[in-house]
Design a protein around this motif. Structure first.
Motif, PDB file in Angstrom:
ATOM      1  N   GLY A  96       0.832  -1.186   0.000  1.00 16.04           N
ATOM      2  CA  GLY A  96       0.000   0.000   0.000  1.00 16.04           C
ATOM      3  C   GLY A  96       0.871   1.243   0.000  1.00 16.04           C
ATOM      4  N   PRO A  97       0.286   2.420   0.181  1.00 15.23           N
ATOM      5  CA  PRO A  97       1.079   3.654   0.221  1.00 15.23           C
ATOM      6  C   PRO A  97       2.097   3.600   1.355  1.00 15.23           C
ATOM      7  CG  PRO A  97      -1.272   4.126   0.069  1.00 15.23           C
ATOM      8  CD  PRO A  97      -1.152   2.667   0.345  1.00 15.23           C
ATOM      9  N   GLY A  98       3.306   4.056   1.066  1.00 16.50           N
ATOM     10  CA  GLY A  98       4.347   4.047   2.088  1.00 16.50           C
ATOM     11  C   GLY A  98       5.667   3.574   1.529  1.00 16.50           C
ATOM     12  N   ASP A 101      -4.737  -2.918   3.911  1.00 14.83           N
ATOM     13  CA  ASP A 101      -4.110  -1.611   3.694  1.00 14.83           C
ATOM     14  C   ASP A 101      -3.630  -1.460   2.261  1.00 14.83           C
ATOM     15  OD1 ASP A 101      -4.264  -0.884   6.524  1.00 14.83           O
ATOM     16  OD2 ASP A 101      -2.738  -2.432   6.814  1.00 14.83           O
ATOM     17  N   GLY A 102      -4.183  -2.253   1.367  1.00 15.26           N
ATOM     18  CA  GLY A 102      -3.693  -2.339  -0.006  1.00 15.26           C
ATOM     19  C   GLY A 102      -4.041  -1.154  -0.855  1.00 15.26           C
ATOM     20  N   PRO A 103      -3.717  -1.286  -2.152  1.00 15.29           N
ATOM     21  CA  PRO A 103      -3.270  -2.506  -2.829  1.00 15.29           C
ATOM     22  C   PRO A 103      -1.856  -2.958  -2.403  1.00 15.29           C
ATOM     23  CG  PRO A 103      -4.157  -0.924  -4.408  1.00 15.29           C
ATOM     24  CD  PRO A 103      -3.963  -0.191  -3.124  1.00 15.29           C
ATOM     25  N   SER A 159      15.382  -4.370   2.470  1.00 18.75           N
ATOM     26  CA  SER A 159      15.629  -2.977   2.833  1.00 18.75           C
ATOM     27  C   SER A 159      14.529  -2.117   2.232  1.00 18.75           C
ATOM     28  CB  SER A 159      17.000  -2.510   2.332  1.00 18.75           C
ATOM     29  OG  SER A 159      17.086  -2.609   0.915  1.00 18.75           O
ATOM     30  N   ALA A 160      14.369  -0.919   2.769  1.00 25.05           N
ATOM     31  CA  ALA A 160      13.381   0.036   2.269  1.00 25.05           C
ATOM     32  C   ALA A 160      14.079   1.037   1.367  1.00 25.05           C
ATOM     33  CB  ALA A 160      12.689   0.749   3.431  1.00 25.05           C
ATOM     34  N   VAL A 161      13.472   1.302   0.203  1.00 25.46           N
ATOM     35  CA  VAL A 161      14.049   2.270  -0.732  1.00 25.46           C
ATOM     36  C   VAL A 161      12.930   3.168  -1.248  1.00 25.46           C
ATOM     37  CG1 VAL A 161      16.054   0.933  -1.458  1.00 25.46           C
ATOM     38  CG2 VAL A 161      13.883   0.549  -2.577  1.00 25.46           C
ATOM     39  N   GLY A 162      12.878   4.379  -0.762  1.00 27.11           N
ATOM     40  CA  GLY A 162      11.895   5.326  -1.259  1.00 27.11           C
ATOM     41  C   GLY A 162      10.493   5.039  -0.756  1.00 27.11           C
ATOM     42  N   ARG A 163       9.570   5.864  -1.207  1.00 28.79           N
ATOM     43  CA  ARG A 163       8.178   5.738  -0.810  1.00 28.79           C
ATOM     44  C   ARG A 163       7.284   5.867  -2.041  1.00 28.79           C
ATOM     45  NH1 ARG A 163       7.423   6.143   4.584  1.00 28.79           N
ATOM     46  NH2 ARG A 163       5.234   6.691   4.321  1.00 28.79           N
ATOM     47  N   ILE A 164       6.049   5.423  -1.903  1.00 35.95           N
ATOM     48  CA  ILE A 164       5.108   5.499  -3.004  1.00 35.95           C
ATOM     49  C   ILE A 164       3.778   6.019  -2.459  1.00 35.95           C
ATOM     50  CG2 ILE A 164       4.365   3.093  -2.716  1.00 35.95           C
ATOM     51  CD1 ILE A 164       4.157   2.951  -5.817  1.00 35.95           C
TER      52      ILE A 164
END
Length: 365
Positions: free
Chosen positions: A85-87, A150-152, A98-103
């Motif tokens: 989902g968003p995030g 909490d999608g999509p 790992s986390a890279v960026g957000r959407i």
């Protein structure tokens, strides 16, 4: 470089700048590149040419639907992309998350449309889950509300562009044993938990098959790479929006047996096709291979038996399996993310599977 260039070019604020330009063009159809160039020039007239070009490219990527995945997708070491989902965007690279960026929410919805558009598939409240192959290297799973709270949710799995050598996935003794088993046309099942490299090892094993042999490969969603002119690939199909037109794995296995295979390959056994696989092995298709989700060799055999019974197999199915299956290959993933062959087992008619000696005669029948 001007102060304005430094502020926008390589600075966290550039993400906000891109999002602002991006939002100007939503929800209208994708603009011409010159329109985006003009918008960037108007918003940041002092920006140097190189940084302006980078921002224009990023805005165009977002408008095309790939959004913040554009840079991620260019990294061949990324094997999994997970959007909850968003995030944050989660990726797996070299076996590590790992986390890279957000959407943003708007980008997630646009990405769903972008990914499914060429496939002719859809996902909505009536059909809230879909699994599709995007190309020869990418499999996509999408889940939307109400099942995705909490999608999509979007999960993209990428497969290597090239087949890895057996020595990259196994120690020297194990690799030599596997080459011998392939040469002796042993029937093998590669097993292990999710994301342990089963498909990668399967591709490496098939690459060791003589080019003169005809491989007929059956997969629910094509994941194995092209393996030469002697290989034929069959892919299952889901039903269309009217609920018709489905082609099951079991049906494909029957079709494969009519195509004169030297070796039958089933990308993954997970349903009634297990019964058809046992029949194929019984009729003399030596050297056939497949994969299976399981944690240990005993569980692998038990699960294969249950799947075969679900497909209509009757009688002493366990004994049937022991009579036609030669070996089990266990794939695992270490704490460092490395995927490797952890053990090779002999399938025994008089007891549980036992670790194979590294001499291939211990397993091949």
């Amino acid at each position: 470089m001007s102060r304005r260039s430094r502020a926008v070019g390589n600075h966290p604020a550039s993400r906000t700048f891109v999002e602002q330009i991006h939002e100007r063009f939503l929800p209208a159809p994708a603009p011409e590149p010159r329109d985006v160039v003009a918008a960037v020039d108007t918003a940041a007239p002092l920006l140097d040419r190189n940084h302006a070009a980078e921002l224009v490219s990023e805005v165009l990527a977002r408008l095309a639907g790939t959004g913040p995945l554009a840079d991620i997708w260019s990294d061949d070491e990324v094997t999994e992309v997970m959007i909850n989902g968003p995030g944050p965007i989660m990726i797996e690279r070299r076996g590590q998350l790992s986390a890279v960026g957000r959407i943003s929410a708007a980008e997630v919805h646009r990405l769903v449309e972008y990914l499914l558009g060429p496939t002719g598939r859809r996902v909505d409240r009536r059909l809230p889950m879909v699994d599709v192959r995007l190309d020869d290297r990418t499999r996509c799973h999408i889940a939307v509300p109400p099942v995705a709270v909490d999608g999509p949710y979007i999960t993209l799995r990428r497969f290597p562009a090239h087949v890895r050598a057996l020595d990259e996935l196994a120690g020297p003794a194990e690799a030599a044993c596997l080459r011998g088993l392939i040469a002796q046309r042993a029937n093998l099942i590669v097993f292990g938990p999710t994301s342990t490299g089963k498909t990668s090892l399967l591709a490496s094993l098939l690459a060791a098959v003589a080019p003169s042999e005809r491989l007929v490969i059956v997969e629910e969603a094509a994941e194995l790479p092209r393996l030469g002119e002697g290989a034929v690939r069959l892919e299952g199909q889901p039903p269309n929006v009217d609920g018709i037109g489905a082609v099951t794995m079991a049906e494909l296995v029957v079709t494969a047996l009519r195509m004169r295979p030297d070796r039958l390959v089933i990308g993954e056994v997970r349903g009634p096709e297990a019964a058809a696989l046992l029949q194929a092995l019984t009729t003399g298709h030596r050297g056939s291979v497949s994969t299976l989700h399981a944690d240990d060799p005993a569980h692998a055999l038990w699960r294969l038996e249950q799947l075969a019974r679900g497909g209509g197999a009757v009688g002493d199915v366990a004994a049937h399996i022991a009579s036609v299956l030669d070996g089990l290959v266990h794939m695992s993933r270490g704490a460092d993310g490395r995927r490797t062959v952890s053990a090779i087992y002999e399938v025994c008619a008089d007891g549980p599977p036992r670790r194979a000696a590294m001499g291939v005669q211990a397993v091949a029948s």
